[in-house]
Scaffold this motif. Sequence first.
Motif, PDB file in Angstrom:
ATOM      1  N   ALA A 172       0.865  -1.178   0.000  1.00  0.00           N
ATOM      2  CA  ALA A 172       0.000   0.000   0.000  1.00  0.00           C
ATOM      3  C   ALA A 172       0.900   1.226   0.000  1.00  0.00           C
ATOM      4  N   SER A 173       0.392   2.341  -0.511  1.00  0.00           N
ATOM      5  CA  SER A 173       1.192   3.552  -0.631  1.00  0.00           C
ATOM      6  C   SER A 173       0.390   4.783  -0.230  1.00  0.00           C
ATOM      7  N   LEU A 174       1.105   5.776   0.299  1.00  0.00           N
ATOM      8  CA  LEU A 174       0.515   7.092   0.528  1.00  0.00           C
ATOM      9  C   LEU A 174       0.812   7.941  -0.699  1.00  0.00           C
ATOM     10  N   VAL A 175      -0.226   8.452  -1.330  1.00  0.00           N
ATOM     11  CA  VAL A 175      -0.089   9.159  -2.600  1.00  0.00           C
ATOM     12  C   VAL A 175      -0.683  10.555  -2.482  1.00  0.00           C
ATOM     13  N   GLU A 176      -0.014  11.523  -3.107  1.00  0.00           N
ATOM     14  CA  GLU A 176      -0.575  12.861  -3.244  1.00  0.00           C
ATOM     15  C   GLU A 176      -1.255  12.962  -4.600  1.00  0.00           C
ATOM     16  N   CYS A 177      -2.453  13.516  -4.627  1.00  0.00           N
ATOM     17  CA  CYS A 177      -3.173  13.738  -5.874  1.00  0.00           C
ATOM     18  C   CYS A 177      -3.527  15.212  -5.990  1.00  0.00           C
ATOM     19  N   ARG A 178      -3.237  15.786  -7.134  1.00  0.00           N
ATOM     20  CA  ARG A 178      -3.603  17.185  -7.416  1.00  0.00           C
ATOM     21  C   ARG A 178      -4.549  17.204  -8.607  1.00  0.00           C
ATOM     22  N   LEU A 179      -5.580  18.008  -8.480  1.00  0.00           N
ATOM     23  CA  LEU A 179      -6.613  18.044  -9.508  1.00  0.00           C
ATOM     24  C   LEU A 179      -6.355  19.148 -10.521  1.00  0.00           C
ATOM     25  N   ALA A 180      -6.386  18.777 -11.793  1.00  0.00           N
ATOM     26  CA  ALA A 180      -6.367  19.766 -12.866  1.00  0.00           C
ATOM     27  C   ALA A 180      -7.771  19.981 -13.415  1.00  0.00           C
ATOM     28  N   THR A 181      -8.699  19.110 -13.006  1.00  0.00           N
ATOM     29  CA  THR A 181     -10.129  19.266 -13.287  1.00  0.00           C
ATOM     30  C   THR A 181     -10.859  18.832 -12.015  1.00  0.00           C
ATOM     31  N   GLY A 182     -12.141  19.067 -11.963  1.00  0.00           N
ATOM     32  CA  GLY A 182     -12.871  18.729 -10.742  1.00  0.00           C
ATOM     33  C   GLY A 182     -14.123  17.931 -11.014  1.00  0.00           C
ATOM     34  N   ARG A 183     -13.985  16.672 -11.388  1.00  0.00           N
ATOM     35  CA  ARG A 183     -15.130  15.819 -11.706  1.00  0.00           C
ATOM     36  C   ARG A 183     -15.561  15.013 -10.471  1.00  0.00           C
ATOM     37  N   THR A 184     -16.810  14.614 -10.459  1.00  0.00           N
ATOM     38  CA  THR A 184     -17.332  13.799  -9.367  1.00  0.00           C
ATOM     39  C   THR A 184     -16.539  12.508  -9.236  1.00  0.00           C
ATOM     40  N   HIS A 185     -16.070  12.224  -8.012  1.00  0.00           N
ATOM     41  CA  HIS A 185     -15.331  10.994  -7.703  1.00  0.00           C
ATOM     42  C   HIS A 185     -14.036  10.871  -8.497  1.00  0.00           C
ATOM     43  N   GLN A 186     -13.494  11.978  -8.977  1.00  0.00           N
ATOM     44  CA  GLN A 186     -12.379  11.913  -9.926  1.00  0.00           C
ATOM     45  C   GLN A 186     -11.188  11.114  -9.405  1.00  0.00           C
ATOM     46  N   ILE A 187     -10.696  11.430  -8.216  1.00  0.00           N
ATOM     47  CA  ILE A 187      -9.519  10.726  -7.703  1.00  0.00           C
ATOM     48  C   ILE A 187      -9.831   9.253  -7.490  1.00  0.00           C
ATOM     49  N   ARG A 188     -10.996   8.971  -6.947  1.00  0.00           N
ATOM     50  CA  ARG A 188     -11.368   7.585  -6.678  1.00  0.00           C
ATOM     51  C   ARG A 188     -11.428   6.765  -7.965  1.00  0.00           C
ATOM     52  N   VAL A 189     -12.021   7.331  -9.005  1.00  0.00           N
ATOM     53  CA  VAL A 189     -12.126   6.619 -10.281  1.00  0.00           C
ATOM     54  C   VAL A 189     -10.757   6.484 -10.944  1.00  0.00           C
ATOM     55  N   HIS A 190      -9.990   7.561 -10.942  1.00  0.00           N
ATOM     56  CA  HIS A 190      -8.699   7.532 -11.617  1.00  0.00           C
ATOM     57  C   HIS A 190      -7.723   6.549 -10.975  1.00  0.00           C
ATOM     58  N   MET A 191      -7.656   6.532  -9.655  1.00  0.00           N
ATOM     59  CA  MET A 191      -6.729   5.605  -9.017  1.00  0.00           C
ATOM     60  C   MET A 191      -7.165   4.158  -9.241  1.00  0.00           C
ATOM     61  N   ALA A 192      -8.470   3.913  -9.235  1.00  0.00           N
ATOM     62  CA  ALA A 192      -8.955   2.564  -9.548  1.00  0.00           C
ATOM     63  C   ALA A 192      -8.643   2.211 -10.998  1.00  0.00           C
ATOM     64  N   HIS A 193      -8.716   3.193 -11.879  1.00  0.00           N
ATOM     65  CA  HIS A 193      -8.480   2.970 -13.303  1.00  0.00           C
ATOM     66  C   HIS A 193      -7.059   2.486 -13.572  1.00  0.00           C
ATOM     67  N   ILE A 194      -6.087   2.966 -12.794  1.00  0.00           N
ATOM     68  CA  ILE A 194      -4.697   2.536 -13.018  1.00  0.00           C
ATOM     69  C   ILE A 194      -4.342   1.340 -12.127  1.00  0.00           C
ATOM     70  N   GLY A 195      -5.344   0.756 -11.485  1.00  0.00           N
ATOM     71  CA  GLY A 195      -5.123  -0.463 -10.723  1.00  0.00           C
ATOM     72  C   GLY A 195      -4.717  -0.272  -9.282  1.00  0.00           C
ATOM     73  N   HIS A 196      -4.905   0.948  -8.753  1.00  0.00           N
ATOM     74  CA  HIS A 196      -4.510   1.246  -7.375  1.00  0.00           C
ATOM     75  C   HIS A 196      -5.631   2.008  -6.658  1.00  0.00           C
ATOM     76  N   PRO A 197      -6.749   1.342  -6.431  1.00  0.00           N
ATOM     77  CA  PRO A 197      -7.890   2.025  -5.806  1.00  0.00           C
ATOM     78  C   PRO A 197      -7.616   2.404  -4.361  1.00  0.00           C
ATOM     79  N   LEU A 198      -8.403   3.331  -3.860  1.00  0.00           N
ATOM     80  CA  LEU A 198      -8.259   3.774  -2.487  1.00  0.00           C
ATOM     81  C   LEU A 198      -8.711   2.679  -1.524  1.00  0.00           C
TER      82      LEU A 198
END
Length: 339
Positions: free
Chosen positions: A237-263
């Motif tokens: 498991a890892s501690l990750v910093e995420c910065r938003l360049a857009t602001g979509r609903t659930h964006q970080i949650r979806v994106h991290m799951a998309h690359i195989g590393h969900p929250l």
Amino acid sequence: METREYTVEAEEAGMRIDAFLAGRCSPELSRARIQSLIRAGDVTVGGVDTAAAKRRVKEGEAVALRVPAPAEPEPEPEDIPLTIVFEDADLVVVDKPAGLVVHPGPGNWSGTLVNALLHYCGEELSGINGVKRPGIVHRLDKDTSGLLVIAKTDMAHRSLAEQFAAHGSDGRMVRSYRAIVWGTPVPAVGRIETMLGRSSSDRLKRDVVAATQPDARQAITDYRILAGAGRAAGAEASLVECRLATGRTHQIRVHMAHIGHPLIGDVVYASGFASKAKALEEPARTTVEAFRRQALHAAELGFVHPVTGDAKRFSSDLPTDMRELAAALGIALSGNQQP
């Protein structure tokens, strides 16, 4: 507004219209409620309005009843403790705990941040978003903790809304999050850029979708690993910093799951990783299974003050539950949780 249509049967002929409708709508609508709708002009017979509850119906008559949508209650002030990070005459910055809904809605008409703000600020909140969302410029999911700015004046609301709309592209707005994710993202620093839209399998979820989907919107998240991968009983498991360049609903949650590393703890987007938690040894397993929210914290918020023009920047340490989660998974924070 819902319209219901009924035809009077032989055995119903001669009944008062209020009794007829109450019988047809029981137990959903009481006779008193039916009478109020009749007085309001929401009942017609043969297409003609009737305002007399005592009118008798005849066999074969077509009776239509218009039922207005239930009125949503206006939020009431509630004495809910708030962690105030900064406050002046124009805005207030709060550190929201996980589990607190931002604004009232179906299933959450009380106990929200708005209810707390109405008690704390009184009428000193921007009215741009209406009575149900006074002062609310942006939001966090119920189970995401961290920093939020609330506007007290309409001018402050407009300025902050413009800054959020730019998502930091003009240098005014800064937002960063801390997330504890399954595994180790590769590369250690990267950008996730996709189109996000409503999931075809669940209307409450968002998903990476084709650009041709009508509701598809560009979503960009920049991430970097803050703490080297921890390993507890074979699970990374890892501690990750995420910065938003857009602001979509659930964006970080979806994106991290998309690359195989969900929250960790995300029951919506990390359901396929439940076996990882079950494979952990104690006490890591108990800690992870007891973690009942997505491991996401809004740790940094920066903006230009709408009135003074000063650059404001605020930070929030990882909350206790995320610190305990990191420790259980062998993630050495070493100050890396700081913005």
